[in-house]
Every structure is written in structure tokens, then in C-alpha cells.
Design a protein around this motif. Structure first.
Motif, short mmCIF file in Angstrom:
data_model
loop_
_atom_site.label_atom_id
_atom_site.label_comp_id
_atom_site.label_asym_id
_atom_site.label_seq_id
_atom_site.Cartn_x
_atom_site.Cartn_y
_atom_site.Cartn_z
N GLY A 70 8.17 -45.95 42.20
CA GLY A 70 8.32 -45.71 40.77
C GLY A 70 9.68 -45.12 40.46
N LEU A 71 10.38 -45.71 39.50
CA LEU A 71 11.73 -45.25 39.18
C LEU A 71 11.73 -43.80 38.70
CD1 LEU A 71 14.73 -45.70 38.86
CD2 LEU A 71 14.29 -46.81 36.66
N SER A 72 10.80 -43.44 37.83
CA SER A 72 10.77 -42.07 37.33
C SER A 72 10.47 -41.08 38.45
CB SER A 72 9.74 -41.94 36.21
OG SER A 72 10.17 -42.62 35.05
N VAL A 73 9.58 -41.46 39.36
CA VAL A 73 9.29 -40.61 40.53
C VAL A 73 10.56 -40.42 41.36
CG1 VAL A 73 8.00 -40.44 42.69
CG2 VAL A 73 6.86 -41.24 40.63
N ASP A 181 9.00 -38.91 32.93
CA ASP A 181 7.56 -39.19 32.85
C ASP A 181 7.22 -40.37 33.77
OD1 ASP A 181 4.95 -39.85 32.15
OD2 ASP A 181 5.25 -39.33 30.05
N PRO A 182 6.40 -40.14 34.81
CA PRO A 182 6.06 -41.23 35.73
C PRO A 182 5.22 -42.33 35.10
CG PRO A 182 4.78 -39.26 36.24
CD PRO A 182 5.81 -38.85 35.21
N HIS A 183 4.69 -42.10 33.89
CA HIS A 183 3.94 -43.15 33.20
C HIS A 183 4.87 -44.20 32.61
CE1 HIS A 183 0.96 -39.81 33.14
NE2 HIS A 183 0.13 -40.79 33.38
N LEU A 184 6.16 -43.89 32.51
CA LEU A 184 7.16 -44.83 32.02
C LEU A 184 8.19 -45.04 33.14
CD1 LEU A 184 7.75 -43.46 28.41
CD2 LEU A 184 6.46 -45.50 29.05
N GLY A 185 8.93 -46.14 33.03
CA GLY A 185 9.89 -46.46 34.08
C GLY A 185 9.33 -47.48 35.04
N ARG A 186 10.22 -48.23 35.64
CA ARG A 186 9.83 -49.35 36.50
C ARG A 186 9.02 -48.88 37.70
NH1 ARG A 186 14.22 -53.91 37.14
NH2 ARG A 186 13.95 -53.59 34.92
N LEU A 192 8.04 -51.75 33.50
CA LEU A 192 7.86 -50.70 32.50
C LEU A 192 9.22 -50.08 32.18
CD1 LEU A 192 4.65 -48.94 33.83
CD2 LEU A 192 4.86 -50.08 31.63
N SER A 193 9.40 -49.64 30.94
CA SER A 193 10.68 -49.07 30.54
C SER A 193 10.43 -48.02 29.47
CB SER A 193 11.61 -50.17 30.03
OG SER A 193 11.03 -50.86 28.95
N ASN A 194 11.46 -47.75 28.67
CA ASN A 194 11.41 -46.83 27.54
C ASN A 194 11.49 -45.36 27.94
OD1 ASN A 194 11.30 -48.92 25.75
ND2 ASN A 194 9.43 -48.28 24.73
N GLU A 195 11.69 -45.06 29.23
CA GLU A 195 11.78 -43.66 29.61
C GLU A 195 13.04 -43.01 29.05
OE1 GLU A 195 13.24 -45.94 33.30
OE2 GLU A 195 12.04 -46.26 31.51
#
Length: 310
Positions: A70-73, A181-186, A192-195
Motif C-alpha cells: 500500500g502506497l500510504s503504508v 490514510d491507508p484507506h486511500l492511495g494505491r 486508489l487515489s485522492n490521498e
């Protein structure tokens, strides 16, 4: 590096063919003070580690393996490992200009209210390939293109927020909002995007500033597999899902999402007919309409989930 002024972070997942050039562009930075480079290997199964180890003799370079995809992670992991007060994120398939870190650092140094900053992004087309006739400037933004002109702009509309591939953030602000936010992002192949948009909303709500810095220039490689109409339709679908999730996280879930999504879907189809003789703009509007189907699908799932919990 206790005196590190800025930390450059590359989050990477199975991009060993591009990664070396991205790292080298950071190692070649024209930056007067101390900086470091953190490569976050996000569960790669290719030669990513080897590419980093080939450059391990440089003391600026750090490597960390993050198994949770996960990108946000990965971005949050990079922030934890990094020691700088300013965190500059470069995509693994991008190349930073020599003055990239210097421009970013000066912007933060001279403005204590600056929370987020990013710069202009140009595209590097694959050898022998030019921009397709059916690709509009708007859809080119899905490939990373970002150009708001040649002057510094302070962003007031979240939709104009800097691109994640050329993105920096002040550590104190990131900690204030609890990280990405790990709920957003690739996440893997899920686009997924919009982070970044969410981050800009948070910054503006808290009276921080967000800046576009044209001289913080980055070039982004366009992967050949992305030059297919199907990729843009898939990207549009996930953009719709991302927008739905972002609204739900902001407390805007509910039946109103069905109305918003339906109106936008019809608007996209209507505009596609308006631009019928222009292949680029026509396809642009069709991608937008298709994205609203993804949005509506996620909205319906959210409503069903909420109903089942009652």
C-alpha cells in the motif's frame, strides 16, 4: 544524520527497471546542506533490493523493507525511518531535476506555514512513441503531467493539489493529522487515489498553506502499458471509487451520493456527445462517465454495508 535538512523518500513496488534512475537523480542533487535518501521497498519481488545495494556505498542512502502492500503504508514507513523535518516523496519511475531538493527546502525554510509543496511534472514518453491522438491534456494528468504555469501558486482548490510523484510535506503537519490514510492511495494493482487531495483539504482546514513550485521540476516515465484506452478506463473507475471513499471518510456518505454520482454520469455522457468529433475530448468525457459507475458502485456497497450493520 542528525543534521539532515530534508529527507527524499522513494516508495517502490516492482519497478526495478526505473528505480535506479530515480535514485541516481537524488544522489546527483545540487543541495548545499545535508540530506538523505530513503528507499521503501514495498513488498517487491523483483531486483529492487539489488538495485539499491549497487548504490549502498553512498552514506546518504537508506533501505527499508515494508511487507504490507500500500502506497500510504509505505509513505508512513518512510516518514518513520527518515530523520528530516521536511519529507520529499519522489515516485520510483520519476527523475528529479538537480535543484529539486533545494527548491523545496527553501520554500519551507522561508514559510513556516507551508505544509505541502510540489512542482511541475513533465512526461518522458517511451522510445519511438508520441502522445496518442485520443489522449487529452486532462487525461495526460493521469500519467502524472502537472503544470500550473511558471509562477509560484498557493493552492486554494484541493483539486489543484501537487501530484504525489513530486510531493513534499512538513513532518509536523503529517504528525498532526496522523499520517497518510491507508484507506486511500494505491494498493497493488488497485488504483486508489485522492490521498494528496485529502491532505490538502486537511491543510487548508487547519490554516496551513499548500504551494505549487514550478522550479521543483520532475520528469515522469510513461510506462508503455499505460498507453492503452483500457488503462485509462480502469484508472477512471478507481478514481470514482477513491472519490466515494474520500467522501465517506469525510462524513458525506449516504443516499445523496447516488444522486451526485448519477448526475455526474449523465453529465459525462452528454459532454461525450458534445465532443463527438474530437477523439481526445470525447474519450476524456467517457472516462469521466465510466468513473462515475465506479463511484456509484462503491456508494451502493457503502449503503448496503451500513444497512447490514443496523
Amino acid at each position: 544524520m542528525p543534521d539532515t535538512q530534508i529527507s527524499a523518500i522513494i516508495c517502490t513496488h516492482n519497478r526495478d527497471t526505473y528505480l535506479g534512475a530515480a535514485i541516481d537523480s537524488l544522489l546527483a542533487q545540487d543541495f548545499a546542506a545535508d540530506f538523505e535518501i530513503v528507499v521503501v521497498d514495498n513488498g517487491s519481488s523483483d531486483r529492487t533490493r539489488e538495485v539499491v545495494e549497487q548504490r549502498a556505498h553512498n552514506p546518504r542512502l537508506k533501505y527499508v523493507f515494508e511487507p504490507t502492500i500500500g502506497l500510504s503504508v509505505a509513505r508512513n514507513t518512510g516518514a518513520k525511518v527518515a530523520s528530516g523535518d521536511i519529507l520529499a516523496y519522489l515516485d520510483d519511475d520519476a527523475v528529479a531535476s538537480k535543484g529539486w531538493l533545494q527548491v523545496l527546502y527553501f520554500a519551507y525554510y522561508n514559510n513556516s506555514k507551508l505544509a505541502i509543496a510540489g512542482g511541475k511534472v513533465t512526461l518522458i514518453w517511451p522510445p519511438g512513441i508520441q502522445q496518442p491522438r485520443w489522449l487529452s491534456p486532462g487525461l495526460a494528468a493521469n500519467l502524472g503531467a502537472y503544470d500550473l504555469g511558471d509562477n509560484i501558486i498557493y493552492i486554494e482548490q484541493p483539486g489543484l493539489t501537487p501530484r504525489g510523484l513530486n510531493y513534499s510535506i512538513r513532518r509536523s503537519f503529517l504528525e498532526e493529522i496522523g499520517g497518510f490514510d491507508p484507506h486511500l492511495g494505491r494498493v497493488g494493482k488497485n488504483l486508489l487515489s485522492n490521498e494528496e487531495l485529502q491532505m490538502t483539504e486537511f491543510a487548508l482546514q487547519r490554516n496551513w498553506q499548500v504551494a505549487y513550485l514550478p522550479e521543483a521540476l520532475v520528469a515522469h516515465n510513461v510506462a508503455p502499458e499505460r498507453l492503452q484506452p483500457s488503462w485509462f478506463l480502469n484508472r477512471g473507475w478507481w478514481q470514482g471509487i477513491s472519490e466515494c471513499y474520500r467522501e465517506q471518510l469525510a462524513g458525506k456518505a449516504g443516499i445523496a451520493q447516488l444522486q451526485r454520482g448519477s448526475e455526474r454520469f449523465l453529465r459525462g455522457l452528454y459532454k461525450a456527445l458534445q465532443y463527438f468529433s474530437d477523439p481526445a475530448e470525447r474519450f476524456d468525457k467517457l472516462v469521466y462517465a465510466y468513473g462515475q459507475i465506479g463511484y456509484l458502485n462503491a456508494a451502493i456497497q457503502g449503503l448496503l454495508s451500513t444497512s447490514n450493520k443496523k
